[in-house]
Design a protein around this motif. Structure first.
Motif, PDB file in Angstrom:
ATOM      1  N   ASP A  60       0.836  -1.205   0.000  1.00  0.00           N
ATOM      2  CA  ASP A  60       0.000   0.000   0.000  1.00  0.00           C
ATOM      3  C   ASP A  60       0.869   1.253   0.000  1.00  0.00           C
ATOM      4  O   ASP A  60       0.616   2.198  -0.767  1.00  0.00           O
ATOM      5  CB  ASP A  60      -0.922   0.003   1.220  1.00  0.00           C
ATOM      6  CG  ASP A  60      -2.141  -0.893   1.052  1.00  0.00           C
ATOM      7  OD1 ASP A  60      -2.379  -1.358  -0.087  1.00  0.00           O
ATOM      8  OD2 ASP A  60      -2.849  -1.118   2.041  1.00  0.00           O
ATOM      9  N   GLY A 131     -13.392  -7.982  -5.109  1.00  0.00           N
ATOM     10  CA  GLY A 131     -12.032  -7.645  -4.722  1.00  0.00           C
ATOM     11  C   GLY A 131     -11.176  -8.888  -4.624  1.00  0.00           C
ATOM     12  O   GLY A 131     -11.691 -10.006  -4.530  1.00  0.00           O
ATOM     13  N   CYS A 141      -0.988  -7.157  -3.344  1.00  0.00           N
ATOM     14  CA  CYS A 141      -1.875  -6.000  -3.224  1.00  0.00           C
ATOM     15  C   CYS A 141      -3.304  -6.450  -2.916  1.00  0.00           C
ATOM     16  O   CYS A 141      -3.795  -7.406  -3.513  1.00  0.00           O
ATOM     17  CB  CYS A 141      -1.856  -5.201  -4.533  1.00  0.00           C
ATOM     18  SG  CYS A 141      -2.794  -3.666  -4.496  1.00  0.00           S
ATOM     19  N   LEU A 143      -7.029  -5.428  -3.334  1.00  0.00           N
ATOM     20  CA  LEU A 143      -7.754  -4.544  -4.243  1.00  0.00           C
ATOM     21  C   LEU A 143      -9.254  -4.614  -4.012  1.00  0.00           C
ATOM     22  O   LEU A 143      -9.809  -5.696  -3.772  1.00  0.00           O
ATOM     23  CB  LEU A 143      -7.489  -4.948  -5.700  1.00  0.00           C
ATOM     24  CG  LEU A 143      -6.045  -4.892  -6.183  1.00  0.00           C
ATOM     25  CD1 LEU A 143      -5.930  -5.584  -7.523  1.00  0.00           C
ATOM     26  CD2 LEU A 143      -5.570  -3.452  -6.266  1.00  0.00           C
ATOM     27  N   VAL A 145     -12.567  -3.715  -6.267  1.00  0.00           N
ATOM     28  CA  VAL A 145     -12.893  -3.477  -7.669  1.00  0.00           C
ATOM     29  C   VAL A 145     -14.355  -3.073  -7.780  1.00  0.00           C
ATOM     30  O   VAL A 145     -15.223  -3.667  -7.131  1.00  0.00           O
ATOM     31  CB  VAL A 145     -12.615  -4.734  -8.516  1.00  0.00           C
ATOM     32  CG1 VAL A 145     -12.945  -4.478  -9.972  1.00  0.00           C
ATOM     33  CG2 VAL A 145     -11.152  -5.157  -8.369  1.00  0.00           C
ATOM     34  N   GLY A 171     -10.213   0.213  -9.936  1.00  0.00           N
ATOM     35  CA  GLY A 171      -9.587  -0.503  -8.839  1.00  0.00           C
ATOM     36  C   GLY A 171      -9.079   0.447  -7.766  1.00  0.00           C
ATOM     37  O   GLY A 171      -8.498   1.493  -8.071  1.00  0.00           O
ATOM     38  N   LEU A 173      -7.144   0.771  -3.731  1.00  0.00           N
ATOM     39  CA  LEU A 173      -6.456   0.164  -2.610  1.00  0.00           C
ATOM     40  C   LEU A 173      -7.437   0.015  -1.453  1.00  0.00           C
ATOM     41  O   LEU A 173      -8.552   0.520  -1.482  1.00  0.00           O
ATOM     42  CB  LEU A 173      -5.247   1.008  -2.200  1.00  0.00           C
ATOM     43  CG  LEU A 173      -4.161   1.203  -3.266  1.00  0.00           C
ATOM     44  CD1 LEU A 173      -3.026   2.067  -2.709  1.00  0.00           C
ATOM     45  CD2 LEU A 173      -3.606  -0.134  -3.753  1.00  0.00           C
TER      46      LEU A 173
END
Length: 234
Positions: A60, A131, A141, A143, A145, A171, A173
């Motif tokens: 991140d 996600g 990572c 994610l 979405v 997308g 974080l």
């Protein structure tokens, strides 16, 4: 099998059949997939998330630095497919499963049956309706979405008018920081469908992130297109 700097190695069966490097590679790939499926099944859910927490936190911070350095500029990672025997409508109907399932057991089976086999670096579903925890470039990572967010005009500009069906996606974080845009396109052909899959990342990302994710797209969408085709043969 191979010869390099004077070294060679040949593998054969008791029948005398000589095995090619490709045949043994295929066995290794089959075994690797089986081993990964076993580990992902045992670690599915919170156990995997706990295992990856530190890497996700480090990623991140890494990606946020890239986002800030990019100052709103983006570049694409893209792969194209030409498929025979499946239409865009068939693929999209099957692709609805990517939206996930709502019960705990349904989400578990969705991950193990659909997401985990599609790429070795699909580690777990994220704690969102859509996600995933996966490797982006060289970093793990988490994610979120969203395919309901309207993408900006500059993202739409990547599109090709000859592709009639378009699937935009955004997308984020884990904390909601915008990370990338996706803009996928499909068009029917006489015997199948053309696919164009792209992710649009912050421009300051190193080239290996774009290169690695192009490989990622090729692996996962090859799996999904083939799986979609097979689902219509049953």
């Amino acid at each position: 099998m191979a010869s390099r700097h004077g070294f060679s190695l040949q593998c054969s069966l008791p029948t005398g059949k000589v095995l090619s490097a490709g045949e043994v590679d295929a066995w290794e790939l089959k075994a690797a997939r089986r081993g990964l499926k076993n580990l992902k099944t045992l670690l599915e859910g919170q156990a995997m998330l706990d295992l990856l927490t530190k890497q996700i936190e480090e990623s991140d911070a890494y990606f946020k630095a890239i986002i800030a350095k990019s100052k709103g500029q983006f570049n694409e990672s893209r792969i194209d497919f030409k498929a025979k025997g499946i239409t865009s409508s068939q693929f999209l109907e099957w692709f609805k499963v990517i939206g996930g399932r709502q019960t705990t057991e349904g989400r578990r089976q969705f991950f193990l049956d659909t997401m985990a086999p599609a790429h070795p670096e699909h580690y777990a579903l994220g704690p969102y309706p859509m996600g995933i925890i996966e490797t982006i470039g060289l970093h793990v990572c988490r994610l979120r979405v969203d395919n309901a967010v309207e993408v900006p005009d500059f993202v739409k500009a990547y599109g090709d008018a000859s592709y009639g069906k378009k699937l935009p996606v955004t997308g984020f974080l884990d904390d909601g920081t915008l990370f990338f845009y996706g803009f996928q396109e499909l068009r029917d052909t006489d015997d199948g469908c053309d696919f164009r899959f792209r992710i649009i990342f912050p421009a300051a990302a190193p080239q290996d992130l774009f290169d690695e994710h192009t490989e990622h797209l090729a692996i996962e969408f090859r799996s999904w297109i083939a799986t979609a085709f097979e689902s219509y043969q049953k």
